[in-house]
Write a protein that holds these residues in place. Structure first.
Motif, PDB file in Angstrom:
ATOM      1  N   SER A   1       8.647 -12.023  -1.328  1.00 12.34           N
ATOM      2  CA  SER A   1       8.988 -10.517  -1.164  1.00 12.34           C
ATOM      3  C   SER A   1       7.607  -9.906  -1.307  1.00 12.34           C
ATOM      4  CB  SER A   1       9.599 -10.080  -2.454  1.00 12.34           C
ATOM      5  OG  SER A   1      10.794 -10.955  -2.801  1.00 12.34           O
ATOM      6  N   ILE A   2       6.436 -10.269  -1.745  1.00 11.90           N
ATOM      7  CA  ILE A   2       5.170  -9.620  -1.554  1.00 11.90           C
ATOM      8  C   ILE A   2       4.777 -10.118  -0.175  1.00 11.90           C
ATOM      9  CG2 ILE A   2       2.863  -9.584  -2.242  1.00 11.90           C
ATOM     10  CD1 ILE A   2       3.779 -10.185  -5.045  1.00 11.90           C
ATOM     11  N   THR A   3       4.887 -11.004   0.505  1.00  9.13           N
ATOM     12  CA  THR A   3       4.455 -11.510   1.638  1.00  9.13           C
ATOM     13  C   THR A   3       5.108 -10.236   2.597  1.00  9.13           C
ATOM     14  OG1 THR A   3       4.100 -13.754   1.450  1.00  9.13           O
ATOM     15  CG2 THR A   3       4.469 -13.316   3.568  1.00  9.13           C
ATOM     16  N   VAL A   4       6.405 -10.361   2.501  1.00 12.99           N
ATOM     17  CA  VAL A   4       7.068  -9.360   3.549  1.00 12.99           C
ATOM     18  C   VAL A   4       6.478  -7.926   3.324  1.00 12.99           C
ATOM     19  CG1 VAL A   4       9.229  -8.124   3.947  1.00 12.99           C
ATOM     20  CG2 VAL A   4       9.444 -10.684   3.517  1.00 12.99           C
ATOM     21  N   CYS A   5       6.148  -7.456   2.088  1.00 16.22           N
ATOM     22  CA  CYS A   5       5.654  -6.118   2.053  1.00 16.22           C
ATOM     23  C   CYS A   5       4.164  -6.054   2.808  1.00 16.22           C
ATOM     24  CB  CYS A   5       5.405  -6.017   0.410  1.00 16.22           C
ATOM     25  SG  CYS A   5       6.915  -5.612  -0.576  1.00 16.22           S
ATOM     26  N   VAL A   6       3.340  -7.180   2.527  1.00 17.04           N
ATOM     27  CA  VAL A   6       1.964  -7.154   3.171  1.00 17.04           C
ATOM     28  C   VAL A   6       2.145  -7.197   4.779  1.00 17.04           C
ATOM     29  CG1 VAL A   6      -0.140  -8.765   3.643  1.00 17.04           C
ATOM     30  CG2 VAL A   6       1.047  -8.569   1.147  1.00 17.04           C
ATOM     31  N   ILE A   7       3.234  -7.973   5.248  1.00 17.47           N
ATOM     32  CA  ILE A   7       3.419  -8.021   6.533  1.00 17.47           C
ATOM     33  C   ILE A   7       3.868  -6.672   7.396  1.00 17.47           C
ATOM     34  CG2 ILE A   7       4.904  -8.949   8.904  1.00 17.47           C
ATOM     35  CD1 ILE A   7       4.476 -11.512   6.999  1.00 17.47           C
ATOM     36  N   LYS A   8       5.023  -6.018   6.688  1.00 18.03           N
ATOM     37  CA  LYS A   8       5.393  -4.790   7.081  1.00 18.03           C
ATOM     38  C   LYS A   8       4.287  -3.539   6.652  1.00 18.03           C
ATOM     39  CE  LYS A   8       9.285  -4.166   8.106  1.00 18.03           C
ATOM     40  NZ  LYS A   8       9.721  -4.338   9.486  1.00 18.03           N
ATOM     41  N   LEU A   9       3.613  -3.613   5.740  1.00 19.09           N
ATOM     42  CA  LEU A   9       2.670  -2.633   5.529  1.00 19.09           C
ATOM     43  C   LEU A   9       1.351  -2.517   6.060  1.00 19.09           C
ATOM     44  CD1 LEU A   9       3.593  -1.895   1.816  1.00 19.09           C
ATOM     45  CD2 LEU A   9       4.688  -0.600   3.912  1.00 19.09           C
ATOM     46  N   GLY A  10       0.974  -3.817   6.552  1.00 23.10           N
ATOM     47  CA  GLY A  10      -0.412  -4.205   7.055  1.00 23.10           C
ATOM     48  C   GLY A  10      -1.621  -3.806   5.973  1.00 23.10           C
ATOM     49  N   SER A  11      -1.159  -4.459   4.919  1.00 24.71           N
ATOM     50  CA  SER A  11      -1.977  -4.443   3.679  1.00 24.71           C
ATOM     51  C   SER A  11      -3.388  -5.249   3.861  1.00 24.71           C
ATOM     52  CB  SER A  11      -1.489  -4.766   2.408  1.00 24.71           C
ATOM     53  OG  SER A  11      -0.221  -3.974   2.186  1.00 24.71           O
ATOM     54  N   PRO A  12      -4.396  -4.687   3.416  1.00 23.59           N
ATOM     55  CA  PRO A  12      -5.871  -5.563   3.675  1.00 23.59           C
ATOM     56  C   PRO A  12      -5.770  -6.908   2.717  1.00 23.59           C
ATOM     57  CG  PRO A  12      -6.019  -3.791   1.972  1.00 23.59           C
ATOM     58  CD  PRO A  12      -4.620  -3.671   2.605  1.00 23.59           C
ATOM     59  N   PHE A  13      -6.990  -7.344   2.535  1.00 23.70           N
ATOM     60  CA  PHE A  13      -7.108  -8.722   2.290  1.00 23.70           C
ATOM     61  C   PHE A  13      -6.719  -9.005   0.921  1.00 23.70           C
ATOM     62  CE2 PHE A  13     -11.705  -7.833   1.789  1.00 23.70           C
ATOM     63  CZ  PHE A  13     -11.856  -8.520   0.337  1.00 23.70           C
ATOM     64  N   PRO A  14      -6.975  -8.007  -0.156  1.00 24.05           N
ATOM     65  CA  PRO A  14      -6.741  -8.321  -1.531  1.00 24.05           C
ATOM     66  C   PRO A  14      -5.337  -8.678  -1.733  1.00 24.05           C
ATOM     67  CG  PRO A  14      -8.261  -6.504  -1.469  1.00 24.05           C
ATOM     68  CD  PRO A  14      -7.820  -6.813  -0.032  1.00 24.05           C
ATOM     69  N   THR A  15      -4.499  -8.416  -0.890  1.00 26.87           N
ATOM     70  CA  THR A  15      -2.863  -8.547  -1.269  1.00 26.87           C
ATOM     71  C   THR A  15      -2.719  -9.825  -0.791  1.00 26.87           C
ATOM     72  OG1 THR A  15      -2.534  -7.103   0.698  1.00 26.87           O
ATOM     73  CG2 THR A  15      -2.118  -6.148  -1.243  1.00 26.87           C
ATOM     74  N   TRP A  16      -3.248 -10.307   0.549  1.00 32.98           N
ATOM     75  CA  TRP A  16      -3.244 -11.755   0.984  1.00 32.98           C
ATOM     76  C   TRP A  16      -3.866 -12.407   0.056  1.00 32.98           C
ATOM     77  CZ3 TRP A  16       0.181 -13.330   4.321  1.00 32.98           C
ATOM     78  CH2 TRP A  16       0.446 -12.427   5.193  1.00 32.98           C
ATOM     79  N   SER A  17      -4.842 -12.123  -0.831  1.00 32.96           N
ATOM     80  CA  SER A  17      -5.277 -13.043  -1.834  1.00 32.96           C
ATOM     81  C   SER A  17      -4.339 -13.267  -3.086  1.00 32.96           C
ATOM     82  CB  SER A  17      -6.620 -12.351  -2.380  1.00 32.96           C
ATOM     83  OG  SER A  17      -7.314 -12.990  -3.414  1.00 32.96           O
ATOM     84  N   LEU A  18      -3.518 -12.366  -3.292  1.00 33.31           N
ATOM     85  CA  LEU A  18      -2.521 -12.390  -4.223  1.00 33.31           C
ATOM     86  C   LEU A  18      -1.481 -13.364  -3.990  1.00 33.31           C
ATOM     87  CD1 LEU A  18      -1.209 -11.779  -7.012  1.00 33.31           C
ATOM     88  CD2 LEU A  18      -0.213  -9.853  -5.929  1.00 33.31           C
ATOM     89  N   VAL A  19      -1.119 -13.510  -2.628  1.00 35.75           N
ATOM     90  CA  VAL A  19      -0.149 -14.112  -2.138  1.00 35.75           C
ATOM     91  C   VAL A  19      -0.768 -15.719  -2.006  1.00 35.75           C
ATOM     92  CG1 VAL A  19       1.099 -14.827  -0.024  1.00 35.75           C
ATOM     93  CG2 VAL A  19       1.055 -12.490  -0.681  1.00 35.75           C
ATOM     94  N   GLY A  20      -1.710 -15.951  -1.641  1.00 33.47           N
ATOM     95  CA  GLY A  20      -2.564 -17.208  -1.832  1.00 33.47           C
ATOM     96  C   GLY A  20      -2.624 -17.849  -3.221  1.00 33.47           C
ATOM     97  N   ALA A  21      -3.345 -16.869  -4.100  1.00 32.12           N
ATOM     98  CA  ALA A  21      -3.270 -17.370  -5.440  1.00 32.12           C
ATOM     99  C   ALA A  21      -1.968 -17.680  -6.177  1.00 32.12           C
ATOM    100  CB  ALA A  21      -4.000 -16.308  -6.270  1.00 32.12           C
TER     101      ALA A  21
END
Length: 325
Positions: free
Chosen positions: A163-183
């Motif tokens: 769910s968060i990955t979809v949000c990040v992809i659709k919203l183009g969020s910066p790297f802290p959100t990708w950091s959350l997905v990875g963690a």
């Protein structure tokens, strides 16, 4: 962003490698009547993805990135800290809800959607107050629903990674959100059945706050709804369980084992099988939104609701039977 994802995954996994023995001494979750697990398991593991994403957020701000996605993990951090204190000391419900309420208010203040819908907050018309109230109920409900659903190995972590990955992809969020997905993926490796550690309230409330607020960063209400619908399997289980318990005149805030995922487990489904069903359903909705749009998403969400009804009526231990146990 792949490097941020990979480094965060590795750091999260390594932190838990060292923290699990420590948490086993001080944060051991012993099974009770509500539990789906049978072995004492440490909780509080969510602290690793809270820590990793917040460090990434602080570093991003240090570099001068003031976009919302850069400080969104820090916005959810106070609630995560309250959750960690609750894992340690069992805080009063009133204090936990106060933290949720404050988080929801700050979430509204930084949401472009609420800013468009709500004229300056000095306008205290009845309509403004009502809309703000509904949005606060939405945020606090998602926080609690995610917390309620954290009772099965890999269930919440697996669904919210998607769910968060979809949000990040659709919203183009910066790297802290990708950091959350990875963690979160790094945590999921340890949390998958048989779980070596649970995320605890520190993780579930943080994720609920982060997800509910990032949804409100969409450019339109239809986009926000589509991002929220990706989590239909997770959120609808919690929502309909609360409704059924309310009409059964039960205390909806009292611990129980009446969620569909719990009753499927009581019917003989393993942790892995239950979590896989929910994660697969979330995957289908994520793919339908990313490649088909909101119309296909709604179609598949409706189909999954009917599948949930079938599982509830034909497969899971009946709600009334589980209630009487």
């Amino acid at each position: 962003m792949f490097s941020v994802f990979s480094i965060s995954l590795l750091v999260s996994w390594l932190l838990l490698l060292f923290l699990i023995p420590l948490f086993r001494l001080h944060l051991l979750d012993s099974p009770n009547f509500r539990s789906s697990h049978s072995q004492p398991t440490p909780r509080g593991g969510g602290v690793v993805f809270v820590f990793v994403s917040c460090v990434a957020s602080a570093f991003s701000l240090f570099l001068g990135d003031l976009s919302l996605g850069s400080y969104l993990p820090l916005l959810a951090l106070p609630l995560g800290l309250v959750g960690f204190m609750d894992d340690l000391f069992n805080l009063p419900a009133s204090l936990r809800y106060l933290a949720q309420l404050l988080t929801a208010i700050f979430g509204l203040l930084v949401s472009p959607l609420s800013q468009k819908l709500l004229p300056p907050f000095v306008d205290f018309s009845l309509l403004t107050i009502f809309i703000a109230f509904l949005l606060i109920v939405y945020i606090t409900s998602v926080i609690n629903f995610v917390n309620f659903m954290d009772g099965m190995d890999g269930l919440v972590a697996g669904c919210l990674v998607l769910s968060i990955t979809v949000c990040v992809i659709k919203l183009g969020s910066p790297f802290p959100t990708w950091s959350l997905v990875g963690a979160l993926v790094g945590f999921l490796i340890w949390n998958w059945s048989p779980s070596k550690i649970f995320m605890g309230d520190v993780g579930s409330t943080f994720l609920g706050a982060f997800f509910s607020i990032i949804v409100l960063q969409a450019s339109s209400w239809s986009d926000a709804l589509s991002l929220l619908l990706v989590s239909t399997p997770l959120l609808c289980d919690a929502f309909f369980c609360v409704v059924r318990r309310y009409y059964a005149k039960q205390n909806v805030f009292q611990a129980h084992r009446l969620h569909l995922f719990q009753r499927l487990h009581q019917a003989g489904f393993s942790h892995e099988r239950v979590a896989s069903i929910y994660i697969f359903g979330t995957t289908v909705l994520a793919i339908s939104l990313l490649f088909g749009g909101i119309c296909w998403l709604i179609v598949f969400a409706i189909i999954e609701l009917f599948i949930g009804i079938y599982l509830d009526k034909k497969v899971a231990i009946p709600f009334s039977v589980s209630t009487s146990r």
